[in-house]
Enzyme design. Sequence first.
Site, mmCIF file in Angstrom:
data_model
loop_
_atom_site.group_PDB
_atom_site.id
_atom_site.type_symbol
_atom_site.label_atom_id
_atom_site.label_comp_id
_atom_site.label_asym_id
_atom_site.label_seq_id
_atom_site.Cartn_x
_atom_site.Cartn_y
_atom_site.Cartn_z
ATOM 1 C CG HIS A 37 -25.962 -17.064 30.486
ATOM 2 N ND1 HIS A 37 -24.745 -16.518 30.151
ATOM 3 C CD2 HIS A 37 -25.689 -18.197 31.144
ATOM 4 C CE1 HIS A 37 -23.774 -17.301 30.587
ATOM 5 N NE2 HIS A 37 -24.330 -18.329 31.192
ATOM 6 C CB CYS A 38 -25.508 -15.407 24.951
ATOM 7 S SG CYS A 38 -26.418 -13.862 24.736
ATOM 8 C CD GLN A 39 -19.418 -12.131 27.050
ATOM 9 O OE1 GLN A 39 -19.215 -13.315 27.220
ATOM 10 N NE2 GLN A 39 -18.884 -11.209 27.827
ATOM 11 N N GLY B 154 -26.726 -10.979 25.736
ATOM 12 C CA GLY B 154 -28.170 -11.106 25.591
ATOM 13 C C GLY B 154 -28.636 -11.113 24.151
ATOM 14 C CG LEU C 112 -20.513 -13.589 31.670
ATOM 15 C CD1 LEU C 112 -20.833 -14.508 32.836
ATOM 16 C CD2 LEU C 112 -19.359 -14.141 30.868
#
Length: 174
Positions: free
Chosen positions: A64-66, A68, A94
Amino acid sequence: MNRPEIISPQQAMQLIRDGAMLIDIRDADEHAREHIAQARLFPLSAIESGSTLPVKAGDSVIYHCQSGNRTRSNSERLVAAAAPAEVKIMEGGLQAWKRAGLETVEDKKQPLPLMRQVQIVAGSLTLLGCILGYTVSEAFYLLSAFVGAGLTFAGISGFCGMARLLAVMPWNRR
């Protein structure tokens, strides 16, 4: 190379409960400010430099990142970094995790992520140059032009002098 399955935050939570490894590919400063408690930090920059996860066949890895975007645009790299494990990407990152009402660990004492600081300073200087150019002297428009040139150079070269300067400011020292 197979494309990773896109899953919801709720599906990710269930897989984490079942033993999947959650990997946060954001930068360390972003992770320090707010992260999912179960997430391990493994920045995209480390993956880009060839680092791989210590996994085996049968393991399950969720990235995951901030928002997507980073995970989607780097999916092939992420799959390669976790081979031979089964790879999934959490849709919306996130932000989606929080929208789903799932908890995060937040440390507001940590500075804002460096790129947000660059955006704030660059935007403020550009605005200031325009306001002063209009009200005081046209020479102040050069400030806005200088900031624009710096951002263009940073985008082309990958070197951001403003980020380097902000990184050594007292509030960013750990």
